[in-house]
Design a protein around this motif. Structure first.
Motif, PDB file in Angstrom:
ATOM      1  N   GLN A   1     -12.124  -9.454   2.219  1.00 62.62           N
ATOM      2  CA  GLN A   1     -12.695  -9.497   3.560  1.00 62.62           C
ATOM      3  C   GLN A   1     -12.828  -8.070   4.070  1.00 62.62           C
ATOM      4  O   GLN A   1     -12.543  -7.114   3.361  1.00 62.62           O
ATOM      5  CB  GLN A   1     -11.775 -10.308   4.483  1.00 62.62           C
ATOM      6  CG  GLN A   1     -11.455 -11.696   3.956  1.00 62.62           C
ATOM      7  CD  GLN A   1     -12.635 -12.642   4.043  1.00 62.62           C
ATOM      8  OE1 GLN A   1     -13.413 -12.566   4.986  1.00 62.62           O
ATOM      9  NE2 GLN A   1     -12.791 -13.530   3.080  1.00 62.62           N
TER      10      GLN A   1
ATOM     11  N   THR B   1       2.337   2.096  -3.511  1.00 60.55           N
ATOM     12  CA  THR B   1       1.458   2.449  -4.639  1.00 60.55           C
ATOM     13  C   THR B   1       1.624   3.895  -5.076  1.00 60.55           C
ATOM     14  O   THR B   1       1.279   4.243  -6.196  1.00 60.55           O
ATOM     15  CB  THR B   1      -0.031   2.225  -4.283  1.00 60.55           C
ATOM     16  OG1 THR B   1      -0.304   2.882  -3.044  1.00 60.55           O
ATOM     17  CG2 THR B   1      -0.378   0.768  -4.179  1.00 60.55           C
TER      18      THR B   1
ATOM     19  N   TRP C   1      -4.383  -7.508   0.435  1.00 62.29           N
ATOM     20  CA  TRP C   1      -4.109  -7.145  -0.958  1.00 62.29           C
ATOM     21  C   TRP C   1      -2.982  -7.968  -1.563  1.00 62.29           C
ATOM     22  O   TRP C   1      -3.006  -8.285  -2.750  1.00 62.29           O
ATOM     23  CB  TRP C   1      -3.794  -5.646  -1.050  1.00 62.29           C
ATOM     24  CG  TRP C   1      -5.000  -4.814  -0.749  1.00 62.29           C
ATOM     25  CD1 TRP C   1      -5.250  -4.091   0.382  1.00 62.29           C
ATOM     26  CD2 TRP C   1      -6.168  -4.659  -1.564  1.00 62.29           C
ATOM     27  NE1 TRP C   1      -6.487  -3.497   0.314  1.00 62.29           N
ATOM     28  CE2 TRP C   1      -7.066  -3.818  -0.866  1.00 62.29           C
ATOM     29  CE3 TRP C   1      -6.538  -5.140  -2.821  1.00 62.29           C
ATOM     30  CZ2 TRP C   1      -8.319  -3.451  -1.384  1.00 62.29           C
ATOM     31  CZ3 TRP C   1      -7.774  -4.777  -3.332  1.00 62.29           C
ATOM     32  CH2 TRP C   1      -8.643  -3.950  -2.621  1.00 62.29           C
TER      33      TRP C   1
ATOM     34  N   LEU D   1       0.828  -1.205   0.000  1.00 67.25           N
ATOM     35  CA  LEU D   1       0.000   0.000   0.000  1.00 67.25           C
ATOM     36  C   LEU D   1       0.869   1.265   0.000  1.00 67.25           C
ATOM     37  O   LEU D   1       0.551   2.249  -0.661  1.00 67.25           O
ATOM     38  CB  LEU D   1      -0.930  -0.003   1.206  1.00 67.25           C
ATOM     39  CG  LEU D   1      -2.002  -1.110   1.187  1.00 67.25           C
ATOM     40  CD1 LEU D   1      -2.736  -1.180   2.511  1.00 67.25           C
ATOM     41  CD2 LEU D   1      -2.989  -0.887   0.055  1.00 67.25           C
ATOM     42  N   ARG D   2       1.981   1.204   0.735  1.00 65.90           N
ATOM     43  CA  ARG D   2       2.872   2.362   0.789  1.00 65.90           C
ATOM     44  C   ARG D   2       3.492   2.627  -0.586  1.00 65.90           C
ATOM     45  O   ARG D   2       3.595   3.765  -1.032  1.00 65.90           O
ATOM     46  CB  ARG D   2       3.977   2.083   1.821  1.00 65.90           C
ATOM     47  CG  ARG D   2       4.388   3.281   2.621  1.00 65.90           C
ATOM     48  CD  ARG D   2       5.335   2.983   3.758  1.00 65.90           C
ATOM     49  NE  ARG D   2       6.231   1.882   3.598  1.00 65.90           N
ATOM     50  CZ  ARG D   2       6.165   0.755   4.327  1.00 65.90           C
ATOM     51  NH1 ARG D   2       5.233   0.609   5.237  1.00 65.90           N
ATOM     52  NH2 ARG D   2       7.029  -0.229   4.136  1.00 65.90           N
TER      53      ARG D   2
ATOM     54  N   ASN E   1     -10.948  -6.608   6.145  1.00 64.15           N
ATOM     55  CA  ASN E   1      -9.593  -6.081   5.958  1.00 64.15           C
ATOM     56  C   ASN E   1      -8.960  -6.897   4.830  1.00 64.15           C
ATOM     57  O   ASN E   1      -8.414  -7.962   5.063  1.00 64.15           O
ATOM     58  CB  ASN E   1      -8.759  -6.219   7.234  1.00 64.15           C
ATOM     59  CG  ASN E   1      -9.393  -5.481   8.390  1.00 64.15           C
ATOM     60  OD1 ASN E   1     -10.040  -4.468   8.201  1.00 64.15           O
ATOM     61  ND2 ASN E   1      -9.217  -5.995   9.593  1.00 64.15           N
ATOM     62  N   THR E   2      -9.062  -6.394   3.641  1.00 67.22           N
ATOM     63  CA  THR E   2      -8.602  -7.157   2.475  1.00 67.22           C
ATOM     64  C   THR E   2      -7.096  -7.376   2.506  1.00 67.22           C
ATOM     65  O   THR E   2      -6.342  -6.436   2.743  1.00 67.22           O
ATOM     66  CB  THR E   2      -8.991  -6.423   1.182  1.00 67.22           C
ATOM     67  OG1 THR E   2     -10.408  -6.275   1.169  1.00 67.22           O
ATOM     68  CG2 THR E   2      -8.546  -7.190  -0.046  1.00 67.22           C
TER      69      THR E   2
END
Lengths: 422, 292
Positions: B251, B49, B256, B46-47, B253-254
C-alpha cells in the motif's frame, strides 16, 4: 386443491416480494484498493447506501491490488471484459480514454462545483473521471531545526526561492548534525519520480512535453530551463545533500523521523504517522519557487465509466452519488488523503480548520498542477524517470534530457500524435 | 608424501566446516530474516535492518503480523488456490509430458525429430510475448462445467492450469532421461507381450523416479510462482493465487511485517513439497538398482 392454491399464493407472494431485487440492474465496479481494510469498508458503505437509495441499480465490488490493477484493466480491455465502473489514476486517465477504455461521465450540471482541480479528470474537453480526494506533497521540516540554523520558515505567500532553498540545504549539511540535508525519496522509483519531481521541473520553467500542442518535448524537456533544473538536480547529489538512487526504502520511511534527514519531500499520506512521531515540532512547508511559481503534482485515483458499459447512466449515477461531501470526508478520515471539496474538508478530523493536515488542502488548492494531460503521459513519465535517475547518477545533463526528448518525440510520432479516433 | 597429522586434519576439517557454514548462511539468512521480521512490529523491523538484530528474534516479538495478514487478505484462500492449481497441473503435466517423451524416445514415426525440434525450439519464446494472444484465445473458448456450456475461461481454475499442462522443458527432461535407460528392459517387456502403454506404466515409470521428482519440483516452482498469467485471467478474488495476493500488502504505507508474515506462510508449501520430493528422489534412486 387447497395445497395447490396455497403453493400458488406463496409463489405469487415470493415473486412479488422479490421483484424489486430482480429489477435492479447489476453494475460491476473495479477498485484498486485490495488489501486496504479501511478503504474497503468505506467503499462498501457507499455501495450499500447507493444500492438501497434507488431501485434501478445495484453495484457489485471487485477489488484488485494496486500494483496489479492497471495491468488487469488493460488485460480486461483486450479481452472485452471491462466492468461498468473503473477507478483510474488521474494521469493515466487520458491514455485509457484515448485507447477507448473509458467514456465521458454523465453528471448533473454543477455536480463538480467546488472540487479541487486535481480531482477532476478532464480530457479532450470532456470529464472522464472524478476523484473523491486529491493528494499533495509538502516539505517536511522541524521548526526547532529551522530556527536553530536561522532558516526562514516559508509560507504559501512567500515560499523559498531557489537560492534560499539551496542555501538552507547547504547550511543544514554543514551543521554535521544530519546524514543528509534533504530526503527526496529516491528509493521510491515508481510514479513518485514524475509526480514529486516533475513539479520542480515545471517550476524551473520546463516540462515533460509542450502542453500547447502535446506533439513534442523539444525545447521544454531539453530547453535552457530544463537544463538549469538538471544541473541543479545533479548538484544535489554531487554535493551529497540528498541520498541517491540506491537509498533503502527503510531509510526513506524512518530517516526523517529519526533525525537522520533534516528535511523530507513527502506526501500527505505520511503526514499522520510523522506527526505522531515528531509531534508539534513538525512543519509541512510549501514547495519552493524555482522561478515560475511553486508547484506540486495534482490528481490521484478517480472513478470513471468504461467504454463498454451497457449502463453508463447507472455507472454515472453511482459516481455522482459517491462524490457527496460525507463520503469525501469519510475517505479522508479513513486513509488520510485530501478531501476533494472545501465543504468536505471542513467535516474531516485532519483537514478542517486547525486540523493537523489543514495545510495540505491549501497546498492542493494553491500549488497543484496536473501532470501532462495526454495519452502519451504514461510513456513520458517513464522517460522522465529514467532521465532523472541517470542525471542523479552522474550522466551528462544535456545528453540525458536530449535522449528523453527524442524518445518522447518518437513515441508521439509512432502514435500519430495521439490523435483522438474519430 | 606428506603424512596426514592429527592437527592438519583438524585444521582442514575446521576450514571445510567454516566454509560450508558460510555458504549455508548465504542461503539461510534471507529465510531467517523473513521469518524473524514477520514477528516484529514495522518500526522495529525497519530499525533492525541496519544491524545483526535483523536476524534475531529480539525486541517486541509477537504474531500480530500474522493476524494482520489474515485481516488484510484471504490468505488461506490464496494458498489453497495456488496449491490446488499447482498440484493438479503438476500431476497432469507429469503424465502428459512423460507420455510424449516416451513416444519420442521409443516409438518410431514420421517427422519425430522435426516435431521434437519444434517443441524444444519453443523454449526460446518468452511467455510474455504470447500472453496477449493466449488471453484472447482462452477468452473465446467453450468449457463444459456444472452449469453446462460456458464461453470464455476467465476467472476459473482451469484457465490457470490448461495452458501449462505440457511444456517443452518437462518433455525435454523426460526424453533425455528415457534415452539413457537400458533398451534391453523395453525389448524384454515387448518380447513378453507387453503393450507400449504397459511398457510405459510397468517398466519405465517405476524406474524413472528421479526424473519425475526433478520435473515435479521444477514444474511446482513455475506454477506456484505464477504471476503475470493469473493477473491477466483472474478478475475475481475467489480464484487468485498467492503471488497476485502478495500485492495486497503493498500500500502507500507498506506494512512490512505483514509482508514478511505472508511470505513466510506462502513459503511453507514450497519447502514442504521440496522436502517430500527430496525423499522420493533419494528413495527412487536407491530402489531402482540401475544407477550408473
Amino acid at each position: 386443491m387447497t395445497t395447490i392454491k396455497m403453493l400458488a399464493g406463496a409463489l405469487a407472494l415470493t415473486t412479488a416480494l422479490s421483484t424489486p431485487a430482480f429489477a435492479q440492474t447489476e453494475l460491476s465496479l473495479w477498485y484498486h484498493g485490495a488489501g486496504n481494510e479501511v478503504e474497503r469498508e468505506i467503499l462498501l458503505g457507499i455501495i450499500e447506501d447507493f444500492n438501497t437509495s434507488q431501485p434501478d441499480w445495484t453495484v457489485v465490488l471487485e477489488e484488485f491490488p494496486q500494483a496489479a490493477y492497471n495491468d488487469s484493466v488493460v488485460a480486461a480491455a483486450v479481452s472485452g471484459n471491462l466492468p461498468d465502473i473503473i477507478d483510474v489514476d488521474g494521469p493515466v486517465m487520458p491514455n485509457w480514454a484515448w485507447a477507448g477504455y473509458m467514456q465521458p461521465l454523465q453528471l448533473s450540471e454543477g455536480a463538480l462545483d467546488g472540487f479541487l482541480p486535481g480531482a477532476i479528470g478532464e480530457y479532450n474537453g470532456e470529464v472522464y473521471s472524478v476523484g473523491l480526494w486529491d493528494a499533495a506533497v509538502a516539505m517536511y521540516a522541524r521548526r526547532s531545526v529551522l530556527e536553530e540554523y536561522g532558516i526562514r520558515i516559508p509560507t504559501l505567500e512567500e515560499p523559498w526561492t531557489l537560492e534560499e532553498f539551496d542555501a538552507a540545504l547547504v547550511t543544514l549539511d554543514a551543521s554535521g548534525e544530519f546524514e543528509y540535508a534533504l530526503d527526496l525519496g529516491m528509493a521510491d522509483q515508481g510514479e513518485w519520480y514524475p509526480y514529486a519531481f516533475g513539479p520542480f521541473l515545471w517550476s524551473f520553467g520546463g516540462d515533460m512535453v509542450d502542453r500547447t500542442t502535446y506533439e513534442t518535448a523539444e525545447g521544454v524537456l531539453n530547453g535552457d530551463e530544463a537544463v538549469a533544473f538538471g544541473d541543479w538536480w545533479q548538484s544535489l547529489f554531487d554535493r551529497d545533500l540528498v541520498p541517491g538512487t540506491s537509498q533503502d526504502m527503510a531509510d526513506r520511511e524512518t530517516g526523517f523521523i529519526e533525525g537522520d534527514y533534516a528535511l523530507q519531500w513527502n506526501g500527505n499520506w505520511f503526514g499522520v504517522q510523522t506527526l505522531d512521531a515528531v509531534g508539534d515540532d513538525l512543519l509541512f512547508l510549501p514547495a519552493p519557487d524555482f522561478g515560475n511559481g511553486p508547484k506540486i503534482g495534482g490528481a490521484s485515483w478517480q472513478f470513471g465509466v468504461s467504454a463498454t458499459s451497457a449502463n453508463p447512466e447507472g455507472a454515472s449515477a453511482f459516481i455522482e452519488f459517491a462524490i457527496q461531501d460525507e463520503y469525501l470526508a469519510a475517505f479522508s478520515d479513513g486513509i488520510g488523503l485530501v478531501p476533494a471539496t472545501a465543504e468536505a474538508a471542513a467535516m474531516t478530523e485532519n483537514y478542517s480548520e486547525g486540523g493537523p493536515l489543514e495545510v495540505f488542502f491549501a497546498l492542493s488548492e494553491a500549488q497543484a498542477m496536473l501532470r501532462p494531460v495526454t495519452p502519451g503521459y504514461v510513456f513520458q513519465a517513464l522517460e522522465f524517470r529514467k532521465a532523472l535517475s541517470d542525471i542523479s547518477n552522474g550522466a551528462d545533463v544535456i545528453t540525458a534530457l536530449d535522449a528523453a526528448t527524442d524518445a518522447i518525440n518518437a513515441d508521439i510520432e509512432r502514435n500519430n500524435g495521439y490523435a483522438v479516433a474519430q | 608424501m606428506a603424512a596426514v597429522t592429527e592437527p592438519n586434519h583438524v585444521a582442514r576439517t575446521t576450514w571445510r566446516y567454516a566454509l560450508l557454514i558460510a555458504v549455508a548462511m548465504i542461503f539461510v539468512f534471507p529465510i531467517l530474516f523473513m521469518v524473524v521480521s514477520s514477528l516484529k512490529p514495522d518500526a522495529q523491523l525497519l530499525r533492525d535492518t541496519s544491524s545483526i538484530a535483523a536476524f534475531l528474534p529480539v525486541g517486541d516479538i509477537s504474531l500480530d503480523n500474522y493476524f494482520g495478514a489474515f485481516r488484510r487478505a484471504p490468505v488461506g484462500l490464496f494458498i489453497f488456490n495456488s496449491i490446488f492449481i499447482t498440484l493438479v497441473t503438476v500431476l497432469i503435466s507429469l503424465f502428459l509430458c512423460s507420455l510424449a517423451a516416451f513416444a519420442f524416445a521409443y516409438l518410431e514415426f514420421r517427422g519425430k525429430a522435426v516435431i521434437l525440434s519444434i517443441i524444444i525450439a519453443t523454449l526460446i519464446i518468452p511467455f510474455e510475448t504470447i500472453a496477449i494472444p493466449m488471453l484472447m484465445v482462452v477468452n473465446s473458448l467453450p468449457f463444459i462445467g456444472a452449469n453446462g456450456v460456458q464461453w470464455g475461461w476467465l476467472n476459473t481454475y482451469h484457465v490457470q492450469m490448461v495452458p501449462f499442462l505440457a511444456d517443452a522443458l518437462t518433455i525435454f527432461l523426460f526424453v533425455q532421461y528415457f534415452k539413457d535407460l537400458p533398451k534391453e528392459l523395453i525389448e524384454a517387456a515387448r518380447l513378453d507381450g507387453a503393450s507400449w502403454f504397459q511398457v510405459y506404466r510397468l517398466v519405465i515409470v517405476p524406474i524413472a523416479g528421479p526424473v519425475f521428482a526433478t520435473a515435479a519440483i521444477l514444474k511446482f516452482l513455475v506454477m506456484y510462482n505464477q504471476y503475470l498469467w493469473p493477473l491477466m485471467v483472474t478478475q475475481s478474488e475467489q480464484v487468485r493465487p498467492v503471488m497476485v495476493g502478495l500485492q495486497y500488502f503493498f500500500q502507500l504505507n507498506t506494512a512490512w511485517g505483514e509482508v514478511m508474515a505472508y511470505l513466510s506462510m506462502i513459503t511453507i508449501p514450497v519447502l514442504a513439497f521440496y522436502l517430500v520430493l527430496q525423499r522420493a528422489f533419494i528413495a527412487s534412486i536407491a530402489s531402482t538398482g540401475i544407477k550408473g
